[in-house]
Design an enzyme around this catalytic site. Sequence first.
Site, PDB file in Angstrom:
ATOM      1  N   HIS A  68      -3.878   9.102   4.974  1.00 15.58           N
ATOM      2  CA  HIS A  68      -2.744   8.450   4.315  1.00 15.58           C
ATOM      3  C   HIS A  68      -1.698   9.470   3.870  1.00 15.58           C
ATOM      4  O   HIS A  68      -1.634   9.835   2.694  1.00 15.58           O
ATOM      5  CB  HIS A  68      -3.273   7.653   3.118  1.00 15.58           C
TER       6      HIS A  68
ATOM      7  N   CYS B 162       0.129  -1.313  -1.023  1.00 15.44           N
ATOM      8  CA  CYS B 162       0.280  -1.032  -2.456  1.00 15.44           C
ATOM      9  C   CYS B 162       0.931   0.329  -2.618  1.00 15.44           C
ATOM     10  O   CYS B 162       0.796   1.208  -1.759  1.00 15.44           O
ATOM     11  CB  CYS B 162      -1.073  -1.062  -3.156  1.00 15.44           C
TER      12      CYS B 162
ATOM     13  N   CYS C  35       4.119   5.043  -1.541  1.00 10.77           N
ATOM     14  CA  CYS C  35       3.370   4.760  -0.314  1.00 10.77           C
ATOM     15  C   CYS C  35       4.031   3.696   0.547  1.00 10.77           C
ATOM     16  O   CYS C  35       3.630   3.502   1.707  1.00 10.77           O
ATOM     17  CB  CYS C  35       1.942   4.324  -0.657  1.00 10.77           C
TER      18      CYS C  35
END
Length: 434
Positions: free
Chosen positions: A382, A411, A92
């Site tokens: 996301h 994160c 990510c």
Amino acid sequence: MSKTLRRVAIIGGVRIPFCRSGTLYADLSNLDMMTAALSGLVDRFNLKGAHVDEVVGGAVVTHAKDWNLAREAVLSTTLAPSTPGITMMQACGTSLQAAMGIAAKIAAGQIESGIAVGSDTTSDPPIVFSKKFARRMTEMASKKTVMERFKVFSGFRPGELVPQPPQTSEPRTGLSMGQHCELMAKKWEIPRVEQDELAYESHKHAAEAYVSGYMDDLVVPCAGVFRDNNIREDISLDKLATLKTAFDKSDTATLTAANSTPLTDGAAAVLLASEEWAAERGLPIQAYLVDAQHIGNDFVSGEGLLMAPTIAVSKLLDRNGLTLQDFDFYEIHEAFAAQVLATLKAWEDPEYCKNVLGKDAPLGSIDRTKLNVKGSSIAVGHPFAATGARIMANLAKLLDQNGGRGLISVCTAGGMGVAAILESPKAKAMDVAA
């Protein structure tokens, strides 16, 4: 001979609308979406035919054909073919990590410009067969006659054709990210109601950003889509409270589909440059990338899969002589509402700050009115590799409009965290005046 490091300018960024997996982008590939985001950036900053020193980024969920996604995307735009493309991945944190690498080269004088980019689709995941069947297909490709190819399938069983779905669990633990975050929510005693409230605020802020026109130059249309399709303007706390938990069915579970990020398709890109390169092209500077940090933690031993950003931010603050309160905006990626709340609680906890961060005192609390003021991942979605570029572009615009300093915290899977500090040129001007 040592060189003086140059300041790294963020010119700005764009993204395509983010869409829930399996909906409006179901027929698009990572290359399609990355090209759309890059093309939008080219149009916004008049880069048609221009050479950019590096385009760096990638995707998390990829096919074998995506062998150098960034380069293929460059060649699909009107950027000069001399623009190189480098494909990389850090879960990510991919596009934020890409920006960090570009920034380091700009600061050192190795390059003058770069684009960090990320794209992800979970609507088009790679589906593979069993290893046994894959070996048969590889062997068959080397055979020349029909008979030789036929013999490759001696002993074949239909079960070999059962597809192996993509795995989202952590290889070291076998647990999904949601399951890991449930453990964090329990450890930090994060109530369900607080998670729902954070999700509610994310949707409200994101909806307001569209209504106010704030998103007009940050989002470019793609495939006939003009805005994110996950945002719920009519969201209700009462409705959120009725939803079933998603990752743990026990009575103590708190994470739901609504207070977690949805599986999402989309792409984003952000342009960085030296001050000289920007001036030559008459491009205003929205913000400066001051510093960045990434680190991992020992989540296998129980530190929390998504808690590494607490460490990254702490190191970043130390290196820059700042406190956690020295920021006008905080962009904390909302992988899960519980993850954001656990991060905030950890920074306030004396024991955690002493044992994990090596601090004599807690980092303290932040002003929550400065947190994710235009919504974040729970509302807009996301697409894994695109989130860092989305956040950087959004924060750069906020600083351009308001001045001040901003903190990014992201994160990632694998127990890693990526953090960055951005600062407005207006803040620099005020420092000089003072």
